[in-house]
Design an enzyme around this catalytic site. Structure first.
Site, mmCIF file in Angstrom:
data_model
loop_
_atom_site.group_PDB
_atom_site.id
_atom_site.type_symbol
_atom_site.label_atom_id
_atom_site.label_comp_id
_atom_site.label_asym_id
_atom_site.label_seq_id
_atom_site.Cartn_x
_atom_site.Cartn_y
_atom_site.Cartn_z
ATOM 1 N N ASP A 68 0.841 -1.193 0.000
ATOM 2 C CA ASP A 68 0.000 0.000 0.000
ATOM 3 C C ASP A 68 0.878 1.246 0.000
ATOM 4 O O ASP A 68 1.880 1.312 0.708
ATOM 5 C CB ASP A 68 -0.888 0.000 1.244
ATOM 6 C CG ASP A 68 -2.158 0.814 1.058
ATOM 7 O OD1 ASP A 68 -2.091 1.846 0.378
ATOM 8 O OD2 ASP A 68 -3.199 0.412 1.620
ATOM 9 N N LYS A 128 0.107 12.718 12.163
ATOM 10 C CA LYS A 128 0.905 13.912 12.454
ATOM 11 C C LYS A 128 0.005 15.057 12.907
ATOM 12 O O LYS A 128 0.340 15.815 13.824
ATOM 13 C CB LYS A 128 1.691 14.326 11.216
ATOM 14 C CG LYS A 128 2.478 15.625 11.400
ATOM 15 C CD LYS A 128 3.336 15.950 10.187
ATOM 16 C CE LYS A 128 4.096 17.261 10.412
ATOM 17 N NZ LYS A 128 5.047 17.551 9.317
ATOM 18 N N HIS A 166 12.759 -24.859 31.446
ATOM 19 C CA HIS A 166 13.555 -23.632 31.440
ATOM 20 C C HIS A 166 14.402 -23.526 30.169
ATOM 21 O O HIS A 166 15.591 -23.196 30.212
ATOM 22 C CB HIS A 166 14.425 -23.541 32.684
ATOM 23 C CG HIS A 166 13.633 -23.540 33.964
ATOM 24 N ND1 HIS A 166 12.630 -22.636 34.218
ATOM 25 C CD2 HIS A 166 13.681 -24.366 35.043
ATOM 26 C CE1 HIS A 166 12.097 -22.894 35.414
ATOM 27 N NE2 HIS A 166 12.706 -23.940 35.919
ATOM 28 N N PHE A 203 34.497 -26.849 20.928
ATOM 29 C CA PHE A 203 35.652 -27.726 21.153
ATOM 30 C C PHE A 203 36.015 -27.816 22.631
ATOM 31 O O PHE A 203 35.674 -26.959 23.434
ATOM 32 C CB PHE A 203 36.859 -27.280 20.325
ATOM 33 C CG PHE A 203 37.386 -25.899 20.629
ATOM 34 C CD1 PHE A 203 37.937 -25.572 21.871
ATOM 35 C CD2 PHE A 203 37.393 -24.917 19.638
ATOM 36 C CE1 PHE A 203 38.452 -24.312 22.146
ATOM 37 C CE2 PHE A 203 37.905 -23.642 19.898
ATOM 38 C CZ PHE A 203 38.430 -23.350 21.150
ATOM 39 N N ARG A 220 30.391 -25.327 15.121
ATOM 40 C CA ARG A 220 29.987 -25.338 16.523
ATOM 41 C C ARG A 220 28.539 -24.869 16.644
ATOM 42 O O ARG A 220 27.979 -24.284 15.720
ATOM 43 C CB ARG A 220 30.909 -24.461 17.373
ATOM 44 C CG ARG A 220 30.636 -22.984 17.248
ATOM 45 C CD ARG A 220 31.532 -22.171 18.168
ATOM 46 N NE ARG A 220 31.133 -20.771 18.141
ATOM 47 C CZ ARG A 220 31.911 -19.766 18.544
ATOM 48 N NH1 ARG A 220 33.129 -19.997 18.994
ATOM 49 N NH2 ARG A 220 31.458 -18.521 18.487
#
Length: 533
Positions: free
Chosen positions: A129, A141, A285, A482, A529
């Site tokens: 739009d 405004k 959790h 690691f 990782r």
């Protein structure tokens, strides 16, 4: 009448969502409000017998270019932006034949809805739009003089305001509407800009905005993580199947923590292809306290529960297949906060119904764990944005670094351990044996502590179940990053692990590999990782 009350004499209505449009038009007409409108909105009002003037009669320009140009005209924007108390503005209106517009009612083309369905690039572009947001921003405004409505849900409040003030609106009301209007255009533009960023492959655009709509079902939550924190759930423009889009079949309203944990559970269980295996994840959790695969959901649930039955109490259960009665009967044997699954059998739903507070969420589908999307986290003064961790294990990229290679059975458990570790808070250590977690160590500051915590939990589970030894004996182990020293690996070996999967890349890799070889343990490096903070 208070001085901040503005009498509504003229309204412009242009809506994509035409729910309650006719009733609103009739209510405004009954208050002698002149209505301007566009295209389909004008046609719907006129067909219902509501007096309406087409915007083209005001602008003296026809709607053109397939509706792209209709309201972008000084006689429209001047009527919205003119400051009524400014003599120069009044003079400009008089000279240019501009009449004031006191009320703007606009809801935008459904761009977000278009994103959620299969649509072409061109279809999405046409559902952006232009005139609507321009009018909304102009009216917002100038809210000292103009009221702007962008939500069908606000029609009743508008009519009540008109009733209170004999056809007028108060400044406080208009100011609240202006805030909502700017929030709407901000969320709308955010959806467009983020979609286009994806289309052009821009991963870190200079300006980035995020927006959403307050979830109709959840709305404002009772509180956040703690009672002194306020919270709400918002729907994003592009949605993933999950807790936010799921249908709640029964149970109490979900809390902030319920939603967070259910999301974690469902994202984890979605890693397992339901066509290949049943999978169950039990979350507490935001960390898994048990994950397992099996021939059936019942088998997978029983194996997952055995990992840490104490922590599973009051947890979240996520399933990757249609919930059946057999699994439902077992799940309800202990207190569970939420169950989420793609679908559920009628018999399973009836079983769950015996626990009136237990929430049952039906998501309709599993989220794609590799689908491109982003995660957002606030930091002081900014937003931290990254791609979702869609990293999946590539068996061809695995590197055996020890003298002994894993057996096929160990490889299968290593792949599962690595998948689960991706969803465990770092530092993460996950032991897996025979398709189920045997111990999970999460969120420790030291990796060796995570290895020990996981082994301790496994020992506790064995004691509670009357097993002769913890299930970490003969297990495999995954580390999300690691091993910086050999001590973490040594702890895992002492717990009974026979094979290890980890990213590799430490300056002490040789030391860690030597420790594995000395113990006759197989180890593979992934080269990737899975930190999760």
């Amino acid at each position: 009448m208070p001085t901040d009350i503005v009498k509504i004499g003229r309204a412009l209505i242009s809506v994509s969502d035409k729910a309650r449009l006719v009733d609103l038009g009739k209510a405004l007409t009954a208050r002698d409000v002149e209505i301007l409108s566009t295209g389909g909105t004008a046609a719907a009002l006129a067909e219902a017998g509501v007096p309406v003037m087409d915007v083209a009669q005001v602008t003296a320009f026809p709607e053109m270019m397939d509706g792209r140009v209709k309201t972008l005209h000084p006689r429209i924007h001047g009527g919205l932006l003119a400051i009524r108390a400014d003599p120069s503005h009044q003079a400009a209106m008089l000279v240019n034949g501009i009449a004031p517009i006191d009320l703007l009612i606009v809801n935008l083309y459904p761009f977000e809805a278009t994103l959620r369905r299969t649509a072409s690039f061109e279809d999405r572009i046409e559902n952006i739009d232009v005139g609507g947001p321009a009018m909304v921003r102009g009216a917002a405004k100038n809210h000292e003089d103009v009221a702007v409505i962008v939500d069908v849900a606000d029609y009743d409040e508008l009519l009540a305001e008109l009733e209170r003030h004999d056809g007028g609106t108060g400044l406080a009301f208009r100011r609240r509407l202006a805030q909502k209007a700017y929030a709407r255009t901000a969320a709308y533009d955010a959806a467009i800009s983020n979609w286009l960023a994806g289309e052009v492959g821009e991963t870190t655009p200079k300006w980035r905005a995020f927006g959403g709509v307050l979830h109709e079902r959840f709305g404002a939550l009772r509180y956040g993580e703690n009672p002194h924190q306020s919270a709400a759930l918002y729907l994003a423009a592009e949605t993933r199947p999950g807790v936010a889009t799921a249908r709640q079949v029964q149970g109490k309203a979900l809390s902030y923590n319920n939603i967070n944990d259910t999301d974690a559970a469902y994202e984890l269980v979605a890693e397992f292809d339901p066509a290949k295996t049943a999978a169950v994840a039990i979350i507490k959790h935001a960390n898994p306290c048990g994950v397992a695969v099996g021939e059936t959901l019942l088998e997978a649930y029983e194996k997952a529960l055995a990992c840490d039955p104490v922590s599973a109490f009051g947890g979240i259960v996520a399933l990757n297949r249609r919930l059946d009665a057999e699994a439902a009967k077992k799940i309800v044997e202990i207190f569970t906060e939420v169950i989420i699954a793609p679908e559920a059998d009628d018999e399973a739903i009836a079983i769950i119904a015996t626990k009136k507070n237990l929430r049952l969420m039906i998501a309709g589908a599993l989220p794609d764990p590799q689908a491109g999307s982003v995660t957002v986290r606030s930091v002081a003064g900014g937003l931290l944005v990254q791609d979702r961790d869609g990293g999946a294990l590539d068996p061809s990229a695995l590197k055996v670094v020890t003298k002994r290679a894993p057996t096929p059975a160990e490889f299968a458990d290593l792949a599962m351990a690595w998948t689960v570790a991706k969803h465990v808070k770092s530092n993460a250590i996950v032991y897996v044996r025979d398709g189920s977690t045997a111990g999970v160590g999460a969120g420790q500051m030291s990796r060796v502590d995570s290895a020990r915590v996981a082994a301790l939990k496994a020992a506790d589970a064995a004691k509670a179940a009357g097993w002769p030894e913890p299930r970490t004996k003969g297990s495999v182990v995954a580390s999300d990053a690691f091993f910086p020293f050999a001590d973490g690996l040594v702890s895992a070996i002492e717990a009974g692990a026979t094979a290890v999967i980890q990213p590799g890349g430490s300056v002490r890799d040789a030391e860690v590999i030597a420790a594995a070889d000395e113990a006759g343990v197989a180890m593979v490096f992934t080269g990737i990782r899975h930190f999760r903070h």
